[in-house]
Design a protein around this motif. Structure first.
Motif, PDB file in Angstrom:
ATOM      1  N   UNK A  51      -5.619  -3.075  -7.673  1.00 13.11           N
ATOM      2  CA  UNK A  51      -5.787  -4.499  -7.985  1.00 13.11           C
ATOM      3  C   UNK A  51      -6.523  -5.261  -6.885  1.00 13.11           C
ATOM      4  N   UNK A  52      -6.883  -4.571  -5.808  1.00 11.84           N
ATOM      5  CA  UNK A  52      -7.513  -5.276  -4.698  1.00 11.84           C
ATOM      6  C   UNK A  52      -6.603  -6.350  -4.147  1.00 11.84           C
ATOM      7  N   UNK A  53      -5.291  -6.073  -4.146  1.00 11.98           N
ATOM      8  CA  UNK A  53      -4.287  -7.086  -3.815  1.00 11.98           C
ATOM      9  C   UNK A  53      -3.586  -6.766  -2.499  1.00 11.98           C
ATOM     10  N   UNK A  54      -3.264  -7.805  -1.756  1.00 18.15           N
ATOM     11  CA  UNK A  54      -2.374  -7.669  -0.617  1.00 18.15           C
ATOM     12  C   UNK A  54      -0.957  -7.486  -1.175  1.00 18.15           C
ATOM     13  N   UNK A  55      -0.257  -6.475  -0.694  1.00 16.91           N
ATOM     14  CA  UNK A  55       1.097  -6.201  -1.190  1.00 16.91           C
ATOM     15  C   UNK A  55       2.088  -6.338  -0.041  1.00 16.91           C
ATOM     16  N   UNK A  56       3.146  -7.096  -0.278  1.00 18.26           N
ATOM     17  CA  UNK A  56       4.268  -7.203   0.655  1.00 18.26           C
ATOM     18  C   UNK A  56       5.446  -6.480   0.023  1.00 18.26           C
ATOM     19  N   UNK A  57       5.830  -5.349   0.599  1.00 18.03           N
ATOM     20  CA  UNK A  57       6.927  -4.526   0.097  1.00 18.03           C
ATOM     21  C   UNK A  57       8.147  -4.833   0.959  1.00 18.03           C
ATOM     22  N   UNK A  58       9.187  -5.408   0.363  1.00 22.36           N
ATOM     23  CA  UNK A  58      10.286  -6.011   1.131  1.00 22.36           C
ATOM     24  C   UNK A  58      11.446  -5.034   1.320  1.00 22.36           C
ATOM     25  N   UNK A  59      11.911  -4.914   2.553  1.00 22.07           N
ATOM     26  CA  UNK A  59      13.077  -4.085   2.865  1.00 22.07           C
ATOM     27  C   UNK A  59      14.285  -5.007   3.038  1.00 22.07           C
ATOM     28  N   UNK A  60      14.758  -5.527   1.938  1.00 22.90           N
ATOM     29  CA  UNK A  60      15.836  -6.519   1.964  1.00 22.90           C
ATOM     30  C   UNK A  60      17.182  -5.875   2.286  1.00 22.90           C
TER      31      UNK A  60
END
Length: 352
Positions: free
Chosen positions: A144-153
């Motif tokens: 997607x050409x997207x910045x991804x924030x993968x959260x370690x909650x």
């Protein structure tokens, strides 16, 4: 994406299966079907039967707080992809809480502001880590050409509601606040999650609406965990919720998250999306679920309420499919269909 999901296939059917499918051996479906002399997998899509049979054959101890450390340790993340690069960092947490760990995945620069996705992993509110879905998030960023924030909650029961929701919302707000430096278009930020991550994504979407600081362009909820009453005060048919996530597991996960027994009248306000009385004003929402998934009724009901509230909503129900089927058997036709459906919604949201 196919690579990472095949890696997850090995995890789910191997040592890591205990994290998602506790106590499924000799399920009510199998017992009832054998008593009637019928095939316990008759309702399962043919391409999903082998994996379902393998999952049902495994034996796991009952889900208890004492068993949680071993269950969490059983998760074995797949290897990272060569690109895009993954950066580990911490961001400010909710007021009075520890910093939140995230994985920041930034695709190759395009010279234009990019869309962004806040991704929330599953695990029943009680297990899983961001790293288990890193390779999947890398494919999201690349495709997607997207910045991804993968959260370690933070996980429950050590951190009950609202802690996990606030951790994920903090990641969303951090992304929006830093949109310019990250090369992100603040009008094209989506939230996405699977299973418990889908439920948390719905809670984050509600919080974003209520606080009015971040306008989400899309919520992608993959078989989301939305209602603590499912499997507790609300019984399900015997053929529902027997593969991938059980009523027993659901009661335990929700009770750990809520701090009170699942189905209680004293569930904290805002902790259960299905109990939210006002849904108008939420971001456009995709909901995908299998017809044999424990969450099928609650997901369809929530989608119907979104539609009634005037929220742009797409509901994709897959016949013969159980919980997490698309991760376990990604090459199956039905898995490819649900994947194509949520990708189409996300692509349209980013193009708008």
């Amino acid at each position: 994406m196919t690579l990472s999901r095949r890696d997850l296939h090995r995890i789910l059917l191997g040592t890591g299966a205990a994290a998602l499918v506790p106590g499924l051996a000799r399920s009510s479906l199998v017992q009832a079907a054998e008593a009637a002399g019928s095939d316990p997998l008759a309702l399962v899509d043919p391409e999903l039967r082998a994996a379902a049979r393998a999952m049902l054959a495994q034996k796991f101890p009952p889900m208890t707080r004492e068993a949680l450390p071993a269950m969490r340790a059983a998760w074995a993340p797949p290897p990272l992809l060569a690109a895009p690069e993954v950066t580990l960092q911490t961001i400010p947490g909710p007021a009075g809480a520890p910093p939140v760990a995230i994985e920041l995945i930034v695709p190759e620069a395009s010279g234009k502001p990019r869309p962004a996705i806040v991704h929330i992993h599953g695990g029943g509110m009680i297990s899983g880590r961001a790293r288990n879905l890193t390779a999947f998030c890398q494919t999201l960023a690349a495709e997607f050409g997207a910045v991804v924030v993968n959260v370690d909650y933070r996980l429950s029961p050590e951190t009950p509601f609202p802690g996990p929701v606030l951790d994920n919302y903090a990641a969303l707000e951090w992304l929006a606040d830093n949109a310019q430096s990250l090369g992100v278009d603040p009008a094209r930020i989506a939230v996405m999650g699977e299973s418990a991550g889908g439920g948390l994504a719905a809670m984050v979407a509600l919080m974003a609406r209520d606080r009015g600081k971040v306008a989400l362009c899309q919520a992608v909820l993959i078989y989301p965990m939305l209602d603590d009453r499912t499997g507790s005060t609300r019984k399900v048919p015997p053929h529902i919720g027997t593969i991938g996530w059980s009523a027993e597991a659901n009661r335990f996960g929700w009770s750990a998250f809520l701090g009170v027994p699942a189905g209680s009248d004293t569930a904290p306000a805002g902790s259960v999306p299905a109990r939210e009385s006002k849904l108008a004003g939420l971001a456009p929402t995709f909901i995908g679920v299998g017809a044999l998934d424990l969450f099928v009724d609650e997901d369809i009901a929530f989608g119907g309420r979104l539609i009634a509230a005037g929220v742009k909503t797409r509901i994709h129900v897959t016949p013969g499919a159980w919980h997490a089927f698309d991760f376990v058997v990604p090459e199956a036709r039905v898995a490819r269909e649900i994947t194509a459906a949520w990708k189409a919604e996300l692509r349209a949201a980013f193009a708008a």
